[in-house]
Design an enzyme around this catalytic site. Sequence first.
Site, PDB file in Angstrom:
ATOM      1  N   LYS A  76       0.862  -1.175   0.000  1.00  0.00           N
ATOM      2  CA  LYS A  76       0.000   0.000   0.000  1.00  0.00           C
ATOM      3  C   LYS A  76       0.904   1.232   0.000  1.00  0.00           C
ATOM      4  O   LYS A  76       1.931   1.245   0.688  1.00  0.00           O
ATOM      5  CB  LYS A  76      -0.890  -0.025   1.245  1.00  0.00           C
ATOM      6  CG  LYS A  76      -1.907   1.105   1.327  1.00  0.00           C
ATOM      7  CD  LYS A  76      -2.797   0.951   2.575  1.00  0.00           C
ATOM      8  CE  LYS A  76      -3.872   2.019   2.642  1.00  0.00           C
ATOM      9  NZ  LYS A  76      -4.741   1.875   3.829  1.00  0.00           N
ATOM     10  N   SER A 151      -9.740   1.983   3.010  1.00  0.00           N
ATOM     11  CA  SER A 151      -8.833   2.730   2.164  1.00  0.00           C
ATOM     12  C   SER A 151      -7.816   1.877   1.409  1.00  0.00           C
ATOM     13  O   SER A 151      -7.204   2.366   0.454  1.00  0.00           O
ATOM     14  CB  SER A 151      -8.059   3.758   2.998  1.00  0.00           C
ATOM     15  OG  SER A 151      -7.218   3.103   3.931  1.00  0.00           O
ATOM     16  N   SER A 175     -10.090  -0.333   7.187  1.00  0.00           N
ATOM     17  CA  SER A 175      -9.464  -0.171   5.864  1.00  0.00           C
ATOM     18  C   SER A 175      -8.758  -1.400   5.300  1.00  0.00           C
ATOM     19  O   SER A 175      -8.333  -1.373   4.143  1.00  0.00           O
ATOM     20  CB  SER A 175      -8.470   0.988   5.886  1.00  0.00           C
ATOM     21  OG  SER A 175      -9.152   2.210   5.856  1.00  0.00           O
TER      22      SER A 175
END
Lengths: 484, 95
Positions: A76, A151, A175
Site C-alpha cells: 500500500k 482505504s 481499511s
Amino acid sequence: MYTHTLTELARALKARKISSEELTCTYLARIERFNPELNAFVTVLREPTLAEARAADARLAKGDAGALAGVPIAHKDIFCTAGVKTSCGSKMLDNFVAPYDAHIVTRLKQAGSVLLGKTNMDEFAMGSSNETSYYGPVKNPWDRTRVPGGSSGGSAAAVAARLAPAATGTDTGGSIRQPAALTGLTGIKPTYGRVSRYGMIAFASSLDQAGVITYTAEDAALLLNVIAGFDARDSTSMDRPVPDYTATLQQPLKGLRIGVPAEFFDAGLDAGVGQAVQAALSIYKKLGARVQEISLPNFSLSVPTYYVVAPAEASSNLSRFDGVRYGHRCESPVDLMDLYTRSRGEGFGAEVKRRIMTGTYVLSAGYYDAYYLKAQKTRALIRRDFLEAFRSVDLIMGPTTPTPAFKLGEKTEDPVTMYLNDIYANGVNLAGLPGLSVPMGFVDGLPVGLQIIGNYFDEARMLAAAHQYQRETDWHRHIPKGFE
Amino acid sequence: MALTPAEVRTIARLARLAIGEQDIPHYARNLSRILEFVAQLDRADTRDIAPMAHPLDMAQRLREDVVTETDQRDVFQQNAPQVQAGLYIVPKIIE
C-alpha cells in the site's frame, strides 16, 4: 501460476518448480494488461523488481532463502519504500521519495519477497471506497462499476484481480477488512501494537495498525509471522513474543465459543449478508464450535465516537505537512501563513480537509469537553463491552460490512452515509482488538465477508478459525470474471 | 449543530487550510452534518467513566542514552521544496 495462493507459490519457489523471475514477469504482464482499467497500482517498478527476482532466484539456488524467497508482493502506498515514490494517495506527497523503508517493508524484504509496486489508496487512508485518492478511484474487479472498498482498495483490487498474490494494508477503522470483504479476500488487522508502524504514514495514531490482504488465512499467517513483533522505533510496538501463526492453523475448533452480537443484525444489514453470516455460523457449528448470542450495548456509539477520535488525531498528525520540509509547496508564497495555508489547501483533497477541520473543531477551546473528551469516554464504554463479551466467548463473529460493494459515486455526496459503511469495523479499532475478514459467499454476484474479532493478541485463534472455515468452503477460490 | 460560513472560515484558519470562498457553503453543510451525527454521543451516560486515550495500557519505554540515528540531512533535504546551504528556505518572517 497466478491462480495459486501465496503459500503455494512460496513452496513452489523453494522446490525450484518455478523461478521468481518467471513468476514476477507473469504478474508484471498482468499488471500491464489490467491496471489501466482497475487503477490498483500507482507505481510499478519493473526493472528493479526483475533485478530483485533474479537475486532471489540466485539465493534460492544456493538454498539460503527466507520464508518468502522470490514471492512478489505489493505495498500500500502508505508504507515508505526507500528510493521509491510514496504518495499516500495525496497530491501533497506526489513528489515525495521516501528516504527509508518502513519496518514491515524491511521485514518482508529480509524474508526474500520481491516488490511489484505500490497500490492506490484513499488519500491519507481516509475513505471507505478508494474514491478520495488523488490518482483516481480504483475499480472493483468483480464489477468495474463498483468500488473495491477502502482505504486499502488498491491492495484489495490488485490481489482480487491476481495482479499480486498478496498485498499490505493498513486499518484505522476497517481499511483492511472492508476492502477484503468487498473483493472476496482474506484481510487481517492485528492487535494494536502487534505490528510496528515505523515508516507507515500516520493517520490516527491510537487506531492505526498494519496488516495484510491475501487469499487465505494460511497466507495471512505466513505474512504475519514475518511482519509481527517488537520494533523499538515505534513507541506503541508491544514487546512480546510472536507465535508461529502457521503452526496452530489446525488447532481443533471443538468447544470454541463464538459470540454473535445481536446489535450487528439490525435494520441496516442487507438480508443477503445476514443469511450468509448464518450459513457461515452453521459451518462453525458443524466443526464443533458453540455459537451464542451476545450483546455489545454501546455498539451504536462506535461510528460517532470514531468520527471524533480519528479526525482529532488526524488534524494533529497532518499538521506536519506544512510545505517547508517535504511535500507540496504553493507557488510564490507572500508570507509564512500564505505558504502554510495555500500549500495545505492545494495539497489536500476534500475529504482530508473535512477531517482536518472536524478534528480542529472538536479539539478547539470550548468544544474539547463536549466532543473529544466525551468521545474518549464513549470509547471506554465500547472497549468495556468487548472485554465483557470476551469473558464468555473466545471469538466474536458477524458481518464485515452491511452490504456488498456499492456503486462508484453512490455514497460520495453525504460523508455520513459513507462513514456508516464501516459500522461493524470501527469499534474493533477503538478497542484496539484484532479483526479479520474472510470471504463467506456472494450476494447478487458480489463477494461478502465474515468478520472474526479476537481478544487482544489472539490472532492465532482467529487465523485457525478462518483457516478451518476455508477448508470447508471454496469462497476464497473464486476468481472474478475476466481475470481467470 | 449548524456551522455558519464564518465559523467554517475560522476553523479553516486554525487548521491552516486555504479554502476557496465558493467552497465554504459546501464545507459548512458537510461539517454540520458530521457534527450533528456525532452529537448523538451526548445521549450516552458516561458518568464515572475514565476517558480512554489509547487501547493498550502501556508505559513509555526508557532506553540507553546512546546515538541511534546518524545525520542524514542531505538525504532528507532531497525532498525539500527549497533549500540553501543545508537550510530550509521559507518567506522572510523578520524584517
